[in-house]
Design a protein around this motif. Structure first.
Motif, PDB file in Angstrom:
ATOM      1  N   PRO A 162      94.377 130.620  28.717  1.00  0.00           N
ATOM      2  CA  PRO A 162      94.784 129.757  27.611  1.00  0.00           C
ATOM      3  C   PRO A 162      95.162 128.377  28.127  1.00  0.00           C
ATOM      4  O   PRO A 162      95.521 128.218  29.305  1.00  0.00           O
ATOM      5  CB  PRO A 162      96.003 130.492  27.028  1.00  0.00           C
ATOM      6  CG  PRO A 162      96.555 131.252  28.186  1.00  0.00           C
ATOM      7  CD  PRO A 162      95.364 131.695  28.975  1.00  0.00           C
ATOM      8  N   GLU A 189      93.550 134.234  22.401  1.00  0.00           N
ATOM      9  CA  GLU A 189      92.683 134.256  23.581  1.00  0.00           C
ATOM     10  C   GLU A 189      93.156 135.285  24.597  1.00  0.00           C
ATOM     11  O   GLU A 189      92.353 136.015  25.196  1.00  0.00           O
ATOM     12  CB  GLU A 189      92.623 132.869  24.221  1.00  0.00           C
ATOM     13  CG  GLU A 189      91.673 132.803  25.398  1.00  0.00           C
ATOM     14  CD  GLU A 189      91.248 131.390  25.742  1.00  0.00           C
ATOM     15  OE1 GLU A 189      90.392 131.234  26.628  1.00  0.00           O
ATOM     16  OE2 GLU A 189      91.781 130.449  25.130  1.00  0.00           O
ATOM     17  N   SER A 234      88.872 132.277  33.003  1.00  0.00           N
ATOM     18  CA  SER A 234      89.359 131.914  31.679  1.00  0.00           C
ATOM     19  C   SER A 234      90.875 131.961  31.651  1.00  0.00           C
ATOM     20  O   SER A 234      91.507 132.690  32.427  1.00  0.00           O
ATOM     21  CB  SER A 234      88.805 132.873  30.615  1.00  0.00           C
ATOM     22  OG  SER A 234      87.406 132.900  30.608  1.00  0.00           O
ATOM     23  N   ASP A 283      86.097 129.590  28.198  1.00  0.00           N
ATOM     24  CA  ASP A 283      86.951 130.440  27.376  1.00  0.00           C
ATOM     25  C   ASP A 283      86.311 131.820  27.235  1.00  0.00           C
ATOM     26  O   ASP A 283      85.222 132.076  27.746  1.00  0.00           O
ATOM     27  CB  ASP A 283      87.200 129.787  26.007  1.00  0.00           C
ATOM     28  CG  ASP A 283      86.008 129.903  25.079  1.00  0.00           C
ATOM     29  OD1 ASP A 283      84.861 129.972  25.574  1.00  0.00           O
ATOM     30  OD2 ASP A 283      86.211 129.936  23.857  1.00  0.00           O
ATOM     31  N   TRP A 284      87.004 132.709  26.533  1.00  0.00           N
ATOM     32  CA  TRP A 284      86.543 134.100  26.448  1.00  0.00           C
ATOM     33  C   TRP A 284      85.200 134.238  25.745  1.00  0.00           C
ATOM     34  O   TRP A 284      84.414 135.149  26.054  1.00  0.00           O
ATOM     35  CB  TRP A 284      87.590 134.963  25.752  1.00  0.00           C
ATOM     36  CG  TRP A 284      87.773 134.663  24.293  1.00  0.00           C
ATOM     37  CD1 TRP A 284      88.627 133.765  23.734  1.00  0.00           C
ATOM     38  CD2 TRP A 284      87.061 135.277  23.208  1.00  0.00           C
ATOM     39  NE1 TRP A 284      88.503 133.775  22.362  1.00  0.00           N
ATOM     40  CE2 TRP A 284      87.556 134.688  22.017  1.00  0.00           C
ATOM     41  CE3 TRP A 284      86.080 136.258  23.129  1.00  0.00           C
ATOM     42  CZ2 TRP A 284      87.082 135.047  20.761  1.00  0.00           C
ATOM     43  CZ3 TRP A 284      85.601 136.618  21.875  1.00  0.00           C
ATOM     44  CH2 TRP A 284      86.104 136.020  20.704  1.00  0.00           C
TER      45      TRP A 284
END
Length: 216
Positions: free
Chosen positions: A17, A159, A15, A107-108
């Motif tokens: 940004p 994030e 993951s 993503d997270w």
């Protein structure tokens, strides 16, 4: 976090940004490490210049995505910037069961879902060296207007606050150094005792299980 199950490959979730260089780093990992394969996610977002359906993503409309979601087709799913993303559960499980390593860019939110479902997963978060560099990278794409970039930077801060939930942290300041760090993580995971017991079964049996010859 538990060791990977014997006979199964390792799932790596990565993951970062937007603008941290995750996609370029993963692409380079696949070129350097032939043991890795990448999971191609489904998404409802529009295809960007230079992308190919089935190579970068499986591009689907919202109706089809929601139908797949209703039938439990996704290992994880999330909504990011108003677009839906999901990972095929069948494909990932088939690769892992065959003993292959899989890397997944998510993503997270998706990473949290996968860790809950597959606790043997190894997770890596990639950070940019600074917000200034991150903004410069986003602007260098020439794909977003100022409002979109401001929104992406705000989302990036939110994030990045989840980085402590991950097993490994890599800062992408120097690309080659960050790439070496990621390759080292993949290699180290393959050297875990449970994995080596499977991959080096013949050697271990000879060294530890066979009785020594008479007169030794």
């Amino acid at each position: 976090m538990s060791d990977a199950l014997p006979g199964r490959g390792t799932l790596f979730v990565v993951s970062a940004p937007s603008g941290a260089g995750k996609t370029s780093l993963v692409r380079a990992m696949l070129e350097r490490d032939p043991v890795l394969s990448v999971s191609i996610s489904h998404t409802t977002r529009a295809m960007r210049p230079g992308e190919t359906d089935g190579l970068n993503y499986h591009f689907v409309d919202r109706t089809r995505f929601q139908a797949m979601l209703a039938t439990g087709s996704f290992l994880e799913h999330a909504e990011v910037f108003g677009q839906l993303y999901g990972t095929s559960a069948t494909w990932v499980e088939s690769q892992l069961d065959a003993g292959r390593d899989v890397i997944l860019e998510i993503d997270w939110q998706g990473a949290a879902q996968i860790r809950a479902r597959l606790p043997e997963t190894r997770s890596v978060f990639i950070l940019p060296p600074s917000m200034t560099v991150l903004e410069a990278r986003l602007r260098g794409r020439a794909q977003d207007d100022d409002a979109a970039i401001r929104r992406r930077l705000a989302e990036a801060r939110a994030e990045m606050s989840h980085h402590l939930e991950y097993d490994y942290l890599v800062v992408n300041d120097d690309f080659e150094v960050a790439l070496a760090d990621l390759l080292a993580i993949a290699r180290a995971e393959r050297l875990r005792c449970t994995r080596q017991r499977r991959d080096q079964e013949t050697i271990i049996a000879d060294l530890c299980e066979n009785p020594p010859p008479r007169g030794a």
